[in-house]
Write a protein that holds these residues in place. Structure first.
Motif, PDB file in Angstrom:
ATOM      1  N   ALA A 378      38.589  45.117  48.169  1.00  0.00           N
ATOM      2  CA  ALA A 378      39.964  44.609  48.189  1.00  0.00           C
ATOM      3  C   ALA A 378      40.039  43.088  48.211  1.00  0.00           C
ATOM      4  O   ALA A 378      40.884  42.487  47.541  1.00  0.00           O
ATOM      5  N   SER A 379      39.160  42.445  48.964  1.00  0.00           N
ATOM      6  CA  SER A 379      39.265  41.004  49.172  1.00  0.00           C
ATOM      7  C   SER A 379      38.917  40.190  47.936  1.00  0.00           C
ATOM      8  O   SER A 379      39.273  39.006  47.844  1.00  0.00           O
ATOM      9  N   ILE A 380      38.207  40.788  46.967  1.00  0.00           N
ATOM     10  CA  ILE A 380      37.871  40.070  45.730  1.00  0.00           C
ATOM     11  C   ILE A 380      38.296  40.885  44.503  1.00  0.00           C
ATOM     12  O   ILE A 380      37.829  40.633  43.396  1.00  0.00           O
ATOM     13  N   ARG A 381      39.205  41.841  44.718  1.00  0.00           N
ATOM     14  CA  ARG A 381      39.557  42.773  43.640  1.00  0.00           C
ATOM     15  C   ARG A 381      40.271  42.085  42.477  1.00  0.00           C
ATOM     16  O   ARG A 381      40.006  42.380  41.311  1.00  0.00           O
ATOM     17  N   PHE A 382      41.203  41.174  42.769  1.00  0.00           N
ATOM     18  CA  PHE A 382      41.925  40.483  41.693  1.00  0.00           C
ATOM     19  C   PHE A 382      40.940  39.726  40.818  1.00  0.00           C
ATOM     20  O   PHE A 382      40.981  39.800  39.588  1.00  0.00           O
ATOM     21  N   SER A 383      40.008  39.025  41.445  1.00  0.00           N
ATOM     22  CA  SER A 383      38.998  38.290  40.683  1.00  0.00           C
ATOM     23  C   SER A 383      38.123  39.243  39.881  1.00  0.00           C
ATOM     24  O   SER A 383      37.830  39.005  38.697  1.00  0.00           O
ATOM     25  N   GLY A 384      37.711  40.341  40.505  1.00  0.00           N
ATOM     26  CA  GLY A 384      36.817  41.286  39.836  1.00  0.00           C
ATOM     27  C   GLY A 384      37.429  41.927  38.610  1.00  0.00           C
ATOM     28  O   GLY A 384      36.819  41.940  37.532  1.00  0.00           O
ATOM     29  N   VAL A 385      38.641  42.464  38.750  1.00  0.00           N
ATOM     30  CA  VAL A 385      39.253  43.154  37.604  1.00  0.00           C
ATOM     31  C   VAL A 385      39.645  42.161  36.510  1.00  0.00           C
ATOM     32  O   VAL A 385      39.500  42.441  35.315  1.00  0.00           O
ATOM     33  N   SER A 386      40.141  40.976  36.899  1.00  0.00           N
ATOM     34  CA  SER A 386      40.590  39.994  35.904  1.00  0.00           C
ATOM     35  C   SER A 386      39.438  39.440  35.088  1.00  0.00           C
ATOM     36  O   SER A 386      39.511  39.326  33.864  1.00  0.00           O
TER      37      SER A 386
END
Length: 462
Positions: A378-386
């Motif tokens: 969750a804490s790095i999810r935006f970075s990971g998916v983007s």
């Protein structure tokens, strides 16, 4: 209310924030509308690159090389998607998904509207293509940040058993954007080629102003992602999410990127404007009227939308991985049928080829939002998916129209293009086989603690 303070009722989000069916519908509607507007803007450019930009902005390069340059400007934007993904991922993981979504929407709308106001090469010379490229780069930055935010707003709000279905809502924004872009271009091309080339092509770009206002209004009414809210309450936001992502999940980013590349390369035969150009080129082997081809693309966008939605729903029942594997087989069938049907010169058979292709495209796109969200903490999810999405777009669709154009010019037939697309499809299939199915894994801040094994098969831990 948060997961740390009470247990959410069955069927609600990990943090229990969605209280009514109306709230859930608002989230789905906002992600569909926002991504539709974003991709309408993006695809209007790609279609215009196939139909008019070669003549209006790159004429001195000659007809064939000018067309290649026009398609290269489509691909250039993909090189800047990682920048948009890095920026959006960083700020989205630190300050929230909602803020980033508003900023990307406005940036895309401004860039698209300005393309509609650009003077051509005949009016201001070399400055015209330079400005066109700058505006395309801004579109690329926006697109790089948009998708991850929309996906997480949908999936992180979703009940656990409906993540695939909720995640399909931003995914259908792509075929909806293509449908809208193709339909508007088809309408403005009806008065004839002279009208379309003189200023008719500008109308779809200028309409972006209205669509952006609608999209911004809808998105303002949606609450922040409940997963991010809980992260903020626990003060667990990551200071440098991108550094942590590549330190702990670099291999996962690459594998996830290959999954998307297999879909994106094939999809960009229409979304990148290649089929539109190939089928309407008066000097080419097909030579169909522009308006007829655009209506065929519009029809295929409808079927793409339908099968994207079906695949998202089906992935909640069969699992993300199984749904993808079915999709790769269907996509491979569509790839081998596409050009034999297009090359008949019959508009009905061309439309059939595009429709068959979109069945596989839908199945390899509908589950992607849920698949990606379940891969990353969750804490790095935006970075990971983007970032996975942006890298996949470069490897897949960025230069697919350019590669296809060059292959046809070099070989004199579309056979090499078919094998290129088949190879990309197989690449996506192999990447899918490497991943574990993680349907239903917790998405909240405890995701890392409950992640017993790596998302990549053969690795013991994440």
């Amino acid at each position: 209310m948060s997961a740390s303070s009470s247990t959410p009722p069955t069927g609600f989000t990990p943090t229990g924030t969605i209280a009514t069916a109306t709230d859930r519908r608002r989230v789905v509607f906002a992600t569909v509308v926002g991504t539709t507007v974003e991709w309408y803007d993006f695809f209007i450019y790609a279609s215009a690159a196939g139909l008019v930009f070669g003549q209006l902005f790159f004429a001195p390069a000659g007809e064939q090389f000018g067309q290649i340059l026009s398609f290269i400007t489509v691909g250039i934007s993909f090189l800047f998607r990682p920048l948009g993904a890095f920026l959006a991922g960083h700020f989205g993981d630190k300050y929230g998904r909602r803020l980033v979504l508003m900023l990307t929407l406005v940036l895309m709308g401004v860039a698209t509207t300005l393309v509609g106001l650009l003077p051509t090469y005949a009016q201001i010379g070399i400055l015209a293509p330079v400005l066109l490229i700058v505006l395309r780069i801004l579109q690329g930055i926006s697109a790089g940040g948009e998708w991850g935010g929309a996906v997480l707003m949908a999936v992180e709000h979703a009940p656990k058993a409906k993540r695939g279905l909720f995640g399909a809502s931003p995914q259908i924004g792509v075929p909806l954007g293509l449908l809208l872009a193709s339909a508007v271009l088809a309408i403005v091309s009806l008065p004839g080629e002279d009208f379309f080339l003189s200023w008719g092509w500008r109308i779809p770009f200028l309409l972006s102003v209205v669509l952006i206002l609608i999209g911004a209004y809808v998105r303002r009414r949606v609450e922040e992602s409940p997963v991010f809210v809980e992260l903020a309450e626990r003060k667990e936001e990551t200071r440098m999410p991108i550094v942590r992502l590549f330190r702990t999940h670099a291999l996962l980013v690459i594998v996830a990127a290959f999954v998307f590349a297999g879909n994106n390369a094939v999809g960009y035969m229409t979304t990148g404007g290649y089929i539109q150009r190939y089928a309407t080129d008066p000097a080419g082997p097909v030579g169909l009227p522009t308006s007829e081809v655009l209506w065929a693309v519009t029809l295929s966008a409808v079927t793409w939308l339908i099968f994207t939605w079906i695949a998202g729903w089906l992935s909640d029942r069969l699992g993300r991985r199984t749904t993808y594997l079915i999709g790769w087989v269907l996509q491979l069938v569509g790839v081998f049928l596409l050009f034999p049907l297009v090359n008949t010169g019959d508009i009905v058979l061309l439309g059939l080829g595009l429709v068959v292709l979109t069945v596989g495209l839908g199945f390899t796109y509908g589950p992607q939002a849920a698949l990606y969200a379940e891969l990353f903490p969750a804490s790095i999810r935006f970075s990971g998916v983007s970032i996975s999405y942006a890298i996949g777009a470069i490897l897949g669709g960025a230069f697919a129209p350019t590669i296809a154009t060059a292959l046809v010019q070099a070989t004199g037939s579309t056979g090499a293009v078919t094998w290129y697309l088949a190879g990309m499809t197989v690449l996506g299939l192999l990447a899918t086989l490497v991943l574990r199915d993680r349907s239903g894994i917790p998405l909240g801040p405890d995701h890392e603690k409950e992640q017993a094994v790596s998302p990549i098969r053969g690795l013991a831990r994440a």
